[in-house]
Design a protein around this motif. Structure first.
Motif, PDB file in Angstrom:
ATOM      1  N   ILE A 428       0.798  -1.487  -0.078  1.00  0.00           N
ATOM      2  CA  ILE A 428      -0.030  -0.206   0.135  1.00  0.00           C
ATOM      3  C   ILE A 428       0.852   1.193  -0.130  1.00  0.00           C
ATOM      4  O   ILE A 428       0.653   2.119  -1.081  1.00  0.00           O
ATOM      5  CB  ILE A 428      -1.023   0.057   1.156  1.00  0.00           C
ATOM      6  CG1 ILE A 428      -1.842  -1.096   1.272  1.00  0.00           C
ATOM      7  CG2 ILE A 428      -1.706   1.352   1.337  1.00  0.00           C
ATOM      8  CD1 ILE A 428      -2.625  -1.495   2.431  1.00  0.00           C
ATOM      9  N   ARG A 429       1.755   1.526   0.784  1.00  0.00           N
ATOM     10  CA  ARG A 429       2.927   2.380   0.775  1.00  0.00           C
ATOM     11  C   ARG A 429       3.629   2.557  -0.455  1.00  0.00           C
ATOM     12  O   ARG A 429       3.625   3.773  -0.941  1.00  0.00           O
ATOM     13  CB  ARG A 429       3.778   2.289   1.797  1.00  0.00           C
ATOM     14  CG  ARG A 429       3.583   2.376   3.172  1.00  0.00           C
ATOM     15  CD  ARG A 429       4.462   2.556   4.250  1.00  0.00           C
ATOM     16  NE  ARG A 429       4.182   3.031   5.661  1.00  0.00           N
ATOM     17  CZ  ARG A 429       3.911   1.872   6.705  1.00  0.00           C
ATOM     18  NH1 ARG A 429       4.134   0.624   6.469  1.00  0.00           N
ATOM     19  NH2 ARG A 429       3.486   2.437   7.604  1.00  0.00           N
ATOM     20  N   HIS A 430       3.896   1.536  -1.141  1.00  0.00           N
ATOM     21  CA  HIS A 430       4.481   1.401  -2.601  1.00  0.00           C
ATOM     22  C   HIS A 430       3.559   2.314  -3.517  1.00  0.00           C
ATOM     23  O   HIS A 430       3.855   2.964  -4.330  1.00  0.00           O
ATOM     24  CB  HIS A 430       5.043   0.277  -3.153  1.00  0.00           C
ATOM     25  CG  HIS A 430       5.621   0.386  -4.306  1.00  0.00           C
ATOM     26  ND1 HIS A 430       6.882   0.195  -4.551  1.00  0.00           N
ATOM     27  CD2 HIS A 430       5.095   0.267  -5.677  1.00  0.00           C
ATOM     28  CE1 HIS A 430       7.193   0.471  -5.759  1.00  0.00           C
ATOM     29  NE2 HIS A 430       6.123   0.360  -6.519  1.00  0.00           N
ATOM     30  N   ALA A 431       2.401   1.672  -3.463  1.00  0.00           N
ATOM     31  CA  ALA A 431       1.265   2.319  -4.423  1.00  0.00           C
ATOM     32  C   ALA A 431       0.797   3.703  -4.096  1.00  0.00           C
ATOM     33  O   ALA A 431       0.881   4.431  -5.031  1.00  0.00           O
ATOM     34  CB  ALA A 431      -0.056   1.456  -4.356  1.00  0.00           C
ATOM     35  N   ALA A 432       0.968   4.105  -2.827  1.00  0.00           N
ATOM     36  CA  ALA A 432       0.534   5.553  -2.371  1.00  0.00           C
ATOM     37  C   ALA A 432       1.807   6.616  -2.922  1.00  0.00           C
ATOM     38  O   ALA A 432       1.649   7.777  -3.300  1.00  0.00           O
ATOM     39  CB  ALA A 432       0.435   5.771  -0.922  1.00  0.00           C
ATOM     40  N   ALA A 433       2.853   5.692  -2.916  1.00  0.00           N
ATOM     41  CA  ALA A 433       4.088   6.894  -3.148  1.00  0.00           C
ATOM     42  C   ALA A 433       4.299   6.831  -4.591  1.00  0.00           C
ATOM     43  O   ALA A 433       4.992   7.900  -5.169  1.00  0.00           O
ATOM     44  CB  ALA A 433       5.567   6.328  -2.489  1.00  0.00           C
ATOM     45  N   ASN A 434       4.037   5.895  -5.611  1.00  0.00           N
ATOM     46  CA  ASN A 434       4.041   5.858  -6.759  1.00  0.00           C
ATOM     47  C   ASN A 434       2.886   5.558  -7.677  1.00  0.00           C
ATOM     48  O   ASN A 434       2.754   4.316  -8.476  1.00  0.00           O
ATOM     49  CB  ASN A 434       5.257   4.743  -7.282  1.00  0.00           C
ATOM     50  CG  ASN A 434       6.462   4.873  -6.441  1.00  0.00           C
ATOM     51  OD1 ASN A 434       7.298   5.660  -6.758  1.00  0.00           O
ATOM     52  ND2 ASN A 434       6.347   4.298  -5.310  1.00  0.00           N
ATOM     53  N   PRO A 435       1.831   6.408  -7.486  1.00  0.00           N
ATOM     54  CA  PRO A 435       0.500   5.810  -7.872  1.00  0.00           C
ATOM     55  C   PRO A 435       0.086   5.529  -9.523  1.00  0.00           C
ATOM     56  O   PRO A 435      -0.355   4.619  -9.671  1.00  0.00           O
ATOM     57  CB  PRO A 435      -0.390   7.021  -7.293  1.00  0.00           C
ATOM     58  CG  PRO A 435       0.337   8.397  -7.022  1.00  0.00           C
ATOM     59  CD  PRO A 435       1.864   7.662  -6.738  1.00  0.00           C
ATOM     60  N   GLU A 436       0.625   6.462 -10.142  1.00  0.00           N
ATOM     61  CA  GLU A 436       0.681   6.116 -11.535  1.00  0.00           C
ATOM     62  C   GLU A 436       1.380   4.869 -12.136  1.00  0.00           C
ATOM     63  O   GLU A 436       1.021   4.129 -12.823  1.00  0.00           O
ATOM     64  CB  GLU A 436       1.100   7.383 -12.432  1.00  0.00           C
ATOM     65  CG  GLU A 436       0.140   8.360 -12.332  1.00  0.00           C
ATOM     66  CD  GLU A 436       0.657   9.552 -13.205  1.00  0.00           C
ATOM     67  OE1 GLU A 436       1.571   9.746 -13.911  1.00  0.00           O
ATOM     68  OE2 GLU A 436       0.341  10.884 -12.895  1.00  0.00           O
ATOM     69  N   GLN A 437       2.754   4.729 -11.612  1.00  0.00           N
ATOM     70  CA  GLN A 437       3.527   3.402 -11.910  1.00  0.00           C
ATOM     71  C   GLN A 437       2.792   2.240 -11.457  1.00  0.00           C
ATOM     72  O   GLN A 437       2.850   1.320 -12.054  1.00  0.00           O
ATOM     73  CB  GLN A 437       4.880   3.743 -11.516  1.00  0.00           C
ATOM     74  CG  GLN A 437       5.827   2.563 -11.662  1.00  0.00           C
ATOM     75  CD  GLN A 437       7.204   2.633 -10.730  1.00  0.00           C
ATOM     76  OE1 GLN A 437       7.399   3.567 -10.186  1.00  0.00           O
ATOM     77  NE2 GLN A 437       8.206   1.763 -11.368  1.00  0.00           N
ATOM     78  N   ALA A 438       2.319   2.414 -10.131  1.00  0.00           N
ATOM     79  CA  ALA A 438       1.873   1.120  -9.417  1.00  0.00           C
ATOM     80  C   ALA A 438       0.571   0.903 -10.179  1.00  0.00           C
ATOM     81  O   ALA A 438       0.329  -0.495 -10.372  1.00  0.00           O
ATOM     82  CB  ALA A 438       1.601   1.611  -7.886  1.00  0.00           C
ATOM     83  N   ARG A 439      -0.304   1.851 -10.611  1.00  0.00           N
ATOM     84  CA  ARG A 439      -1.588   1.377 -11.262  1.00  0.00           C
ATOM     85  C   ARG A 439      -1.256   0.739 -12.677  1.00  0.00           C
ATOM     86  O   ARG A 439      -1.963  -0.235 -12.692  1.00  0.00           O
ATOM     87  CB  ARG A 439      -2.185   2.643 -11.498  1.00  0.00           C
ATOM     88  CG  ARG A 439      -3.595   2.471 -12.292  1.00  0.00           C
ATOM     89  CD  ARG A 439      -4.593   3.690 -12.190  1.00  0.00           C
ATOM     90  NE  ARG A 439      -5.696   3.509 -12.901  1.00  0.00           N
ATOM     91  CZ  ARG A 439      -6.909   4.059 -12.515  1.00  0.00           C
ATOM     92  NH1 ARG A 439      -6.839   5.026 -11.707  1.00  0.00           N
ATOM     93  NH2 ARG A 439      -7.792   4.101 -13.325  1.00  0.00           N
ATOM     94  N   ALA A 440      -0.371   1.199 -13.313  1.00  0.00           N
ATOM     95  CA  ALA A 440       0.113   0.790 -14.633  1.00  0.00           C
ATOM     96  C   ALA A 440       0.548  -0.850 -14.374  1.00  0.00           C
ATOM     97  O   ALA A 440       0.040  -1.738 -15.249  1.00  0.00           O
ATOM     98  CB  ALA A 440       1.152   1.575 -15.429  1.00  0.00           C
TER      99      ALA A 440
END
Length: 525
Positions: A428-440
């Motif tokens: 969750i922390r990784h996704a919150a810190a890098n939302p666009e990259q994580a989403r892709a």
């Protein structure tokens, strides 16, 4: 026929609501198929139970049958290290005979008798069977299904040394004793344990219409103001108490990936203090990361909630979400359509296969939510899962496997629900810190995720067709007919003979205690 329904309590919640809905289902039957009278046997706890079971129903002024509430203190949850089955059986028997509910005319319908909340109850039901009371034993939840504290209590209280020995105590087998399950998965498990197919029934929970739901254009501005969000915000509601098996971390991950235009919300905090630990951890993480995710919105402000009314939350929502990893019946898979809302999130195929067999289409759900294994320490997570499974096996009195099964894999990408909670927090922390990259990255791993995050999946769902399916297959009328059929079979069975045990009751534990069914969030504090 007279009917005695037995449960530990009548507090607001799952089983108590199912009992209330069963009463309304029986009321839909023709007069000659209804019970003459019903007695609800419980410990004495009935928080939020209605003053009349017919309140706000079509039978409010003309009750179809009498319903008595009979408190038996011996039915309370227990912590005793001894079973008092005979004492409890005597208390139940005296209560029933005292109101004219004799074995020849009465069915005893017991809910969650083997869950481990009262270790004396299985023995008591055996005694009642020997006295000639015909019974329907309905299983909503199993102690064997990763509930080690319940199972340990049963082992200690019964003095059982082995799982097979405990199973012999928990699951009686005799003429006049029938079983009911909520879903096909549990039905299959009990068949494997040796329940007579003629005495094993599939009994769905009835789904009740949401009468009195406010108009959306009234509820939405009210709820948005309470939550402090814009009227343009997309509201995705998770209508549950945030206990561990509801997998709240996955809701936070959806929130991190969806962006600020979407507010995800859980309606209620857990009431059980043991469940509150993980819930509070998720609340702190959502606040730390400033996620547009609010937990416990229906709780009063004195308990960190917003006081949002449940019906308001449903009426104001744009979609309903579920991220649960374990359900007995899975009411949310049916109820969402009756409030005219699409459903997104996690599918539980072992549960929902019963629904899809009737024509329900769950196109907004997925069986897993894969996350890249390089977002966390994959090897450490894998070892923690294996350690947790070994611990669970030992806790249930089963041999701990030295190596995982050959068909089990963990990586290179992992279902979020298969991660221990600390690794879920890392994701969750990784996704919150890098939302666009994580989403892709996650959209590449999970077909359909982009549509669920954008709302497109919700817009394309067959809401009206699903609502019609639910009303046809799971209405009180349909379940009433099923109850009448089952009760007729139970009442026509012989009774009062020898009471044995299921041939292979331990099969139940073996069916649940599998590595591929383990979700760490259910066992971690």
């Amino acid at each position: 026929m007279k009917l005695a329904i037995l449960h530990y309590h009548l507090n607001r919640g799952g089983v108590s609501q199912a009992i209330l809905n069963h009463l309304h289902s029986l009321a839909t039957l023709p007069a000659d198929q209804r019970p003459e009278e019903v007695a609800l046997l419980y410990s004495g706890r009935k928080e939020d139970w209605p003053a009349s079971v017919w309140r706000r129903s079509e039978w409010e002024h003309d009750p179809p049958f009498d319903v008595r509430l009979l408190a038996i203190p011996e039915l309370e949850y227990d912590s005793s290290i001894h079973c008092e089955g005979q004492t409890l059986a005597d208390a139940i028997s005296q209560m029933l005979t005292g109101i004219g509910m004799t074995p020849d005319t009465t069915i005893v319908h017991s809910h969650n008798f083997s869950l481990g909340k009262n270790a004396s109850l299985p023995d008591a039901l055996r005694v009642l069977a020997k006295h000639g009371y015909r019974q329907l034993l309905q299983v909503h939840d199993f102690a064997e299904d990763f509930r080690p504290s319940n199972y340990r209590h049963l082992m200690r209280a019964t003095g059982s040394q082995r799982p097979a020995e405990l199973a012999e105590r928990l699951y009686p087998s005799a003429e006049g004793i029938h079983y009911a399950t909520l879903n096909g998965r549990d039905h299959k498990i009990l068949l494997g344990a040796g329940v007579d197919p003629e005495r094993l029934h599939l009994l769905s929970n009835p789904v009740i219409e949401f009468h009195g739901l406010p108009p959306r254009d009234e509820a939405r501005p009210r709820v948005c103001k309470q939550l402090g969000v814009s009227d343009q915000t997309r509201l995705v509601i998770y209508p549950v108490r945030g206990i561990r098996r509801k997998n709240i971390g996955e809701l936070l991950l959806y929130s991190a990936l969806s962006g600020p235009e979407v507010c995800h919300a859980v309606t209620l905090a857990p009431a059980n203090p043991a469940e509150r630990i993980s819930f509070d951890d998720w609340c702190e993480l959502a606040e730390e990361l400033s996620l547009p995710c609010q937990l416990g919105i229906g709780d009063p402000p004195s308990r960190q909630g917003h006081g949002v009314e449940f019906y308001d939350a449903l009426a104001a929502s744009d979609a309903v979400i579920t991220t649960s990893v374990a359900e007995g019946f899975g009411m949310v898979f049916l109820e969402a359509w009756l409030v005219d809302r699409p459903l997104i999130g996690r599918n539980l195929g072992r549960i929902t296969s019963d629904f899809t067999a009737h024509g329900l289409r769950l196109e907004g759900l997925s069986d897993q939510l894969l996350v890249p294994g390089d977002w966390f320490d994959l090897a450490a997570a894998r070892e923690e899962v294996l350690d947790l499974h070994r611990w669970a096996c030992r806790d249930f009195g089963m041999p701990a496997p030295e190596t995982p099964p050959e068909d089990w894999s963990y990586g290179p990408d992992v279902d979020f629900a298969s991660l221990p909670r600390r690794f879920q927090a890392e994701v969750i922390r990784h996704a919150a810190a890098n939302p666009e990259q994580a989403r892709a990255s996650m959209e590449e791993l999970n077909p359909g995720l982009a549509e669920r995050l954008s709302g497109a999946a919700a817009e394309r769902q067959p809401v009206q067709a699903n609502a019609e399916c639910v009303r046809k297959q799971f209405s009180p009328q349909a379940v009433g007919r099923r109850l009448a059929e089952i009760y007729s079979g139970v009442l026509s069975d012989a009774a009062g003979g020898e009471v044995g045990s299921l041939p292979d009751g331990e099969h139940i534990l073996r069916s649940f205690l599998r590595l591929d069914r383990l979700h760490p969030v259910r066992l971690e504090p």
